[in-house]
Design an enzyme around this catalytic site. Structure first.
Site, PDB file in Angstrom:
ATOM      1  N   THR A 193       0.867  -1.179   0.000  1.00  0.00           N
ATOM      2  CA  THR A 193       0.000   0.000   0.000  1.00  0.00           C
ATOM      3  C   THR A 193       0.900   1.224   0.000  1.00  0.00           C
ATOM      4  OG1 THR A 193      -1.433   1.342   1.448  1.00  0.00           O
ATOM      5  CG2 THR A 193      -0.166  -0.372   2.502  1.00  0.00           C
TER       6      THR A 193
ATOM      7  N   CYS B  28      -2.250   4.923  -5.118  1.00  0.00           N
ATOM      8  CA  CYS B  28      -2.961   4.066  -4.177  1.00  0.00           C
ATOM      9  C   CYS B  28      -3.106   2.738  -4.892  1.00  0.00           C
ATOM     10  CB  CYS B  28      -4.329   4.641  -3.814  1.00  0.00           C
ATOM     11  SG  CYS B  28      -5.312   3.528  -2.790  1.00  0.00           S
TER      12      CYS B  28
END
Length: 230
Positions: free
Chosen positions: A83, A196
């Site tokens: 992430t 993201c």
């Protein structure tokens, strides 16, 4: 082959993409029945999201460090945080393990610079777009970073948490992201980072007026290559 340690579950929607891309890359490089050696620690993202939005980064850091240490104990040769946002504590995690941490921004910056791009747009969570832990890394690599305006940052952020992290992909949101990318282009951006790991579910190159840099794919492919080199 080295064993890849994956800190995932943030969200599992993108973690499964990491697993898929890593294994496809290994098979593509080595052929036959080859696949990657990997370990994954997968969080309950509900717990992480609550800490993020409460601003309790200290507690989140402790959880991330523990996950990395568990992967190291399990036999991982190097670690990935699957992430972008949780690279906020990448330095703390790296300092508490004896194996390398492959930072997501490093291969991303290399890919951008390889295309001769100097000014790059950044989409991600509000944490990633607004705080310095990620933008600063890119700037230190010699890139100028531009992000959407405040209203558009909120749209990008909300789509990530309310839709993509829950497996929901909407055409209306894709259109909004395309509009926001057009705005970055108008500000002089020469490319855009899908900063993201879930955005790749929504935005493909055909949806963008700028060259797209998919951090999920870049990170996963470099991890696979490093594992093979081992």
């Amino acid at each position: 082959m080295k064993t890849i340690g994956l800190i995932g579950g943030m969200s599992w929607e993108s973690s499964q993409l990491y697993y898929q891309i890593i294994n496809e890359t290994v098979r593509g490089k080595l052929g036959g029945l080859h696949s990657a050696k990997s370990l994954m620690f997968s969080f309950d993202f509900y717990e992480i999201e609550e800490l993020q939005h409460a601003g309790n980064w200290d507690a989140a850091t402790k959880l991330m460090v523990k996950a990395a240490q568990d992967l190291e104990k399990g036999g991982a040769d190097f670690v990935l945080i699957c992430t972008n946002t949780m690279h906020k504590m990448a330095n703390e995690v790296a300092s508490q393990i004896a194996i390398p941490l492959l930072h997501i921004a490093e291969p991303t910056a290399q890919a951008i610079k390889a295309k001769g791009i100097k000014k790059i747009g950044l989409l991600g969570t509000k944490f990633t777009m607004e705080q310095d832990f990620y933008k600063g890394w890119l700037q230190n690599a010699g890139l100028e970073v531009v992000v959407p305006n405040e209203a558009d940052r909120q749209i990008v952020h909300s789509v990530i948490y309310d839709e993509l992290c829950q497996g929901v992909v909407k055409d209306t949101s894709r259109q909004e992201y395309s509009r926001i990318i057009d705005g970055l282009k108008a500000e002089g951006a020469e490319g855009v980072i899908l900063g993201c790991t879930e955005i790749t579910m929504l935005v493909k190159q055909k949806d963008s007026s700028l060259p797209v840099f998919d951090t999920t794919r870049i990170h996963a492919e470099v991890a696979a290559e490093q594992a093979i080199q081992g």
